[in-house]
Motif scaffolding. Structure first.
Motif, PDB file in Angstrom:
ATOM      1  N   ASN A   7      20.447  16.222  10.323  1.00  0.00           N
ATOM      2  CA  ASN A   7      19.478  17.126   9.562  1.00  0.00           C
ATOM      3  C   ASN A   7      17.851  16.381   9.971  1.00  0.00           C
ATOM      4  O   ASN A   7      17.602  15.621   9.353  1.00  0.00           O
ATOM      5  N   GLN A   8      17.502  16.905  10.946  1.00  0.00           N
ATOM      6  CA  GLN A   8      16.237  16.241  11.575  1.00  0.00           C
ATOM      7  C   GLN A   8      15.188  16.365  10.299  1.00  0.00           C
ATOM      8  O   GLN A   8      14.468  15.398  10.354  1.00  0.00           O
ATOM      9  N   GLN A   9      14.806  17.531   9.617  1.00  0.00           N
ATOM     10  CA  GLN A   9      13.768  17.527   8.907  1.00  0.00           C
ATOM     11  C   GLN A   9      13.964  16.909   7.587  1.00  0.00           C
ATOM     12  O   GLN A   9      13.112  16.079   7.116  1.00  0.00           O
ATOM     13  N   GLU A  10      14.960  16.569   7.053  1.00  0.00           N
ATOM     14  CA  GLU A  10      15.497  15.622   5.924  1.00  0.00           C
ATOM     15  C   GLU A  10      15.057  14.198   6.258  1.00  0.00           C
ATOM     16  O   GLU A  10      14.680  13.275   5.651  1.00  0.00           O
ATOM     17  N   SER A  11      15.693  13.818   7.729  1.00  0.00           N
ATOM     18  CA  SER A  11      15.401  12.425   8.013  1.00  0.00           C
ATOM     19  C   SER A  11      13.918  12.209   8.268  1.00  0.00           C
ATOM     20  O   SER A  11      13.553  11.206   8.008  1.00  0.00           O
ATOM     21  N   ILE A  12      13.235  13.027   8.656  1.00  0.00           N
ATOM     22  CA  ILE A  12      11.978  12.830   8.971  1.00  0.00           C
ATOM     23  C   ILE A  12      11.204  12.855   7.670  1.00  0.00           C
ATOM     24  O   ILE A  12      10.183  11.858   7.429  1.00  0.00           O
ATOM     25  N   ASN A  13      11.519  13.445   6.671  1.00  0.00           N
ATOM     26  CA  ASN A  13      10.991  13.490   5.368  1.00  0.00           C
ATOM     27  C   ASN A  13      11.473  12.046   4.409  1.00  0.00           C
ATOM     28  O   ASN A  13      10.477  11.459   3.840  1.00  0.00           O
ATOM     29  N   ASN A  14      12.667  11.598   4.844  1.00  0.00           N
ATOM     30  CA  ASN A  14      12.946  10.279   4.521  1.00  0.00           C
ATOM     31  C   ASN A  14      11.882   9.131   5.053  1.00  0.00           C
ATOM     32  O   ASN A  14      11.577   8.145   4.170  1.00  0.00           O
ATOM     33  N   ALA A  15      11.631   9.230   6.291  1.00  0.00           N
ATOM     34  CA  ALA A  15      10.695   8.282   7.073  1.00  0.00           C
ATOM     35  C   ALA A  15       9.477   8.353   6.681  1.00  0.00           C
ATOM     36  O   ALA A  15       9.001   7.412   6.215  1.00  0.00           O
ATOM     37  N   ARG A  16       8.956   9.467   6.309  1.00  0.00           N
ATOM     38  CA  ARG A  16       7.580   9.820   5.690  1.00  0.00           C
ATOM     39  C   ARG A  16       7.549   9.215   4.332  1.00  0.00           C
ATOM     40  O   ARG A  16       6.602   8.491   3.899  1.00  0.00           O
ATOM     41  N   LYS A  17       8.422   9.223   3.430  1.00  0.00           N
ATOM     42  CA  LYS A  17       8.495   8.879   2.180  1.00  0.00           C
ATOM     43  C   LYS A  17       8.467   7.220   2.195  1.00  0.00           C
ATOM     44  O   LYS A  17       7.632   6.868   1.502  1.00  0.00           O
ATOM     45  N   LEU A  18       9.219   6.701   3.017  1.00  0.00           N
ATOM     46  CA  LEU A  18       9.324   5.248   3.012  1.00  0.00           C
ATOM     47  C   LEU A  18       7.735   4.753   3.511  1.00  0.00           C
ATOM     48  O   LEU A  18       7.348   3.860   3.078  1.00  0.00           O
ATOM     49  N   LEU A  19       7.454   5.488   4.733  1.00  0.00           N
ATOM     50  CA  LEU A  19       6.017   4.807   5.271  1.00  0.00           C
ATOM     51  C   LEU A  19       4.876   5.270   4.414  1.00  0.00           C
ATOM     52  O   LEU A  19       4.074   4.469   4.351  1.00  0.00           O
ATOM     53  N   LYS A  20       4.954   6.420   3.662  1.00  0.00           N
ATOM     54  CA  LYS A  20       3.941   6.328   2.487  1.00  0.00           C
ATOM     55  C   LYS A  20       3.711   5.254   1.531  1.00  0.00           C
ATOM     56  O   LYS A  20       2.830   5.093   0.894  1.00  0.00           O
ATOM     57  N   SER A  21       4.835   4.685   1.346  1.00  0.00           N
ATOM     58  CA  SER A  21       4.963   3.508   0.458  1.00  0.00           C
ATOM     59  C   SER A  21       4.694   2.133   0.898  1.00  0.00           C
ATOM     60  O   SER A  21       4.809   1.158   0.410  1.00  0.00           O
ATOM     61  N   TYR A  22       4.427   2.119   2.164  1.00  0.00           N
ATOM     62  CA  TYR A  22       4.073   0.973   3.140  1.00  0.00           C
ATOM     63  C   TYR A  22       2.957  -0.071   2.441  1.00  0.00           C
ATOM     64  O   TYR A  22       3.211  -1.095   2.429  1.00  0.00           O
ATOM     65  N   GLY A  23       1.941   0.558   1.944  1.00  0.00           N
ATOM     66  CA  GLY A  23       0.817  -0.125   1.097  1.00  0.00           C
ATOM     67  C   GLY A  23       1.341  -1.043   0.100  1.00  0.00           C
ATOM     68  O   GLY A  23       1.111  -2.003  -0.163  1.00  0.00           O
ATOM     69  N   THR A  24       2.294  -0.247  -0.724  1.00  0.00           N
ATOM     70  CA  THR A  24       2.991  -0.908  -1.851  1.00  0.00           C
ATOM     71  C   THR A  24       4.069  -1.968  -1.512  1.00  0.00           C
ATOM     72  O   THR A  24       4.031  -2.894  -1.959  1.00  0.00           O
ATOM     73  N   ILE A  25       4.743  -1.662  -0.330  1.00  0.00           N
ATOM     74  CA  ILE A  25       5.784  -2.774   0.095  1.00  0.00           C
ATOM     75  C   ILE A  25       4.964  -3.857   0.434  1.00  0.00           C
ATOM     76  O   ILE A  25       5.225  -4.789   0.117  1.00  0.00           O
ATOM     77  N   ARG A  26       3.726  -3.726   1.258  1.00  0.00           N
ATOM     78  CA  ARG A  26       2.856  -4.834   1.924  1.00  0.00           C
ATOM     79  C   ARG A  26       2.528  -5.710   0.695  1.00  0.00           C
ATOM     80  O   ARG A  26       2.499  -6.839   0.745  1.00  0.00           O
ATOM     81  N   ARG A  27       1.995  -5.240  -0.440  1.00  0.00           N
ATOM     82  CA  ARG A  27       1.327  -5.623  -1.451  1.00  0.00           C
ATOM     83  C   ARG A  27       2.676  -6.458  -2.147  1.00  0.00           C
ATOM     84  O   ARG A  27       2.435  -7.681  -2.486  1.00  0.00           O
ATOM     85  N   LEU A  28       3.764  -5.947  -2.276  1.00  0.00           N
ATOM     86  CA  LEU A  28       4.692  -6.794  -3.070  1.00  0.00           C
ATOM     87  C   LEU A  28       5.164  -7.821  -2.243  1.00  0.00           C
ATOM     88  O   LEU A  28       5.731  -8.808  -2.627  1.00  0.00           O
ATOM     89  N   ALA A  29       5.360  -7.810  -0.823  1.00  0.00           N
ATOM     90  CA  ALA A  29       5.690  -8.791   0.020  1.00  0.00           C
ATOM     91  C   ALA A  29       4.835  -9.762   0.239  1.00  0.00           C
ATOM     92  O   ALA A  29       5.449 -11.049   0.402  1.00  0.00           O
ATOM     93  N   THR A  30       3.552  -9.653   0.248  1.00  0.00           N
ATOM     94  CA  THR A  30       2.707 -10.492   0.322  1.00  0.00           C
ATOM     95  C   THR A  30       1.930 -11.200  -0.701  1.00  0.00           C
ATOM     96  O   THR A  30       1.240 -12.299  -0.595  1.00  0.00           O
ATOM     97  N   VAL A  31       1.894 -10.665  -1.704  1.00  0.00           N
ATOM     98  CA  VAL A  31       0.988 -10.846  -2.938  1.00  0.00           C
ATOM     99  C   VAL A  31       1.831 -11.196  -4.178  1.00  0.00           C
ATOM    100  O   VAL A  31       1.877 -12.234  -4.744  1.00  0.00           O
TER     101      VAL A  31
END
Length: 113
Positions: A7-31
């Motif tokens: 299901n391409q659209q749902e898979s794209i949505n999952n990737a989008r959701k994860l990548l939108k949280s990149y800033g939070t992931i980066r802060r948790l990982a580095t700070v």
């Protein structure tokens, strides 16, 4: 063919959701080393960076400008910068997100029909 089972659209949505949280992931990982999700964030950060680093240049540029560089550029700005019409840019972005989903953590972002 495997692409027919995704299901391409749902898979794209999952990737989008994860990548939108990149800033939070980066802060948790580095700070925030005391946060319980610190170790998971470090793994996620490393995985995201490795995938994007291994992507074709156009796809990596789109992912970087949309999600990773933190500058909140508009779709129109990115499309103009890359020399694409907005509709072409949207197609390329969806392909980049799908490629990201296919590569992420044993394909856990993919949704099958």
């Amino acid at each position: 063919m495997i692409i027919d089972r995704i299901n391409q659209q749902e898979s794209i949505n999952n990737a989008r959701k994860l990548l939108k949280s990149y800033g939070t992931i980066r802060r948790l990982a580095t700070v925030n080393t005391s946060h319980p999700l610190h170790e998971q964030a470090k793994r996620d950060l490393k995985c995201i960076q490795a995938i994007v680093g291994g992507m074709e240049d156009t796809q990596a540029s789109i992912i970087n400008m949309c999600y990773l560089d933190g500058s909140h550029k508009t779709r129109q700005y990115i499309a103009d910068t890359m020399g694409y019409s907005r509709s072409s840019y949207n197609r390329f972005k969806n392909r980049a997100l799908l490629a990201f989903a296919e590569s992420y953590n044993n394909q856990e972002l993919l949704v099958y029909k």
